[in-house]
Design a protein around this motif. Structure first.
Motif, mmCIF file in Angstrom:
data_model
loop_
_atom_site.group_PDB
_atom_site.id
_atom_site.type_symbol
_atom_site.label_atom_id
_atom_site.label_comp_id
_atom_site.label_asym_id
_atom_site.label_seq_id
_atom_site.Cartn_x
_atom_site.Cartn_y
_atom_site.Cartn_z
ATOM 1 N N THR A 250 2.250 3.712 -4.784
ATOM 2 C CA THR A 250 2.143 5.028 -4.075
ATOM 3 C C THR A 250 2.282 6.071 -5.126
ATOM 4 O OG1 THR A 250 3.033 4.040 -2.089
ATOM 5 C CG2 THR A 250 3.266 6.300 -2.252
ATOM 6 N N THR B 39 -2.144 5.686 -2.058
ATOM 7 C CA THR B 39 -1.490 4.357 -2.087
ATOM 8 C C THR B 39 -2.782 3.318 -2.330
ATOM 9 O OG1 THR B 39 -2.224 4.090 0.093
ATOM 10 C CG2 THR B 39 0.073 5.068 -0.346
ATOM 11 N N SER C 215 2.872 10.103 -5.293
ATOM 12 C CA SER C 215 3.069 11.015 -4.327
ATOM 13 C C SER C 215 3.016 12.277 -5.432
ATOM 14 C CB SER C 215 4.448 11.019 -3.540
ATOM 15 O OG SER C 215 4.488 9.919 -2.803
#
Length: 166
Positions: free
Chosen positions: A16, A134, A18
């Motif tokens: 992931t 992701t 972010s």
């Protein structure tokens, strides 16, 4: 002005990335302008000036944009850094004007499986862009994750430059 921040995590085989970027309040509400930039799925040149070409294929002749595919080629380098991902094909799978949220998936071009990205703008005047990608690694390893994080940060910061020219 603060720049975009990124965080890369790997859990249960899923990476992931972010990225968050705050945009200050402007004379006019900033959030609608940020949304206008990111929701224009074929207008990627505003976010990535090193884009050399983009071919856009619409799902049909209706006004729906869900299912739109963009086939992109980027310059392999710019004045400030290398772009190790020179090509990509992405498909728009969600566009929610009310919540200012869009999602796209990678169809081809990345060393990743099940790649999906969600971009969302929150706030009304001053606002925050959240860009979360992701995927499952398919040979790119941490080099790919770090390169992708850098690309997303660069895109989020470029939006601030576009806002200044309005």
């Amino acid at each position: 002005m603060a720049k975009a921040k990124s965080k890369v995590t790997v859990e249960s085989g899923v990476t992931t990335i972010s990225v968050t970027r705050d945009y200050p309040a402007g004379e006019q509400a900033t959030a609608p302008h940020v949304w206008e930039i990111i929701s224009d799925f074929s207008g990627l040149k505003k976010i990535f000036p090193n884009l050399l070409r983009v071919y856009v294929t619409y799902p049909d002749d209706s006004s729906s944009v869900i299912g739109t595919v963009r086939d992109m080629t980027f310059s392999p380098s710019s004045s400030d850094h290398m772009y190790p991902l020179p090509v990509g094909i992405e498909k728009l799978v969600e566009l929610n004007e009310k919540s200012r949220r869009l999602q796209y998936i990678s169809v081809l071009g990345l060393p990743a499986k099940d790649y999906a990205s969600v971009m969302q703008v929150t706030g009304e005047n001053a606002c925050t862009l959240s860009w979360v990608s992701t995927y499952r690694d398919d040979g790119g390893g941490s080099d790919f994750a770090n390169a992708l994080a850098g690309i997303l940060v660069s895109g989020a910061d470029q939006i601030a430059k576009v806002l200044k020219t309005r």
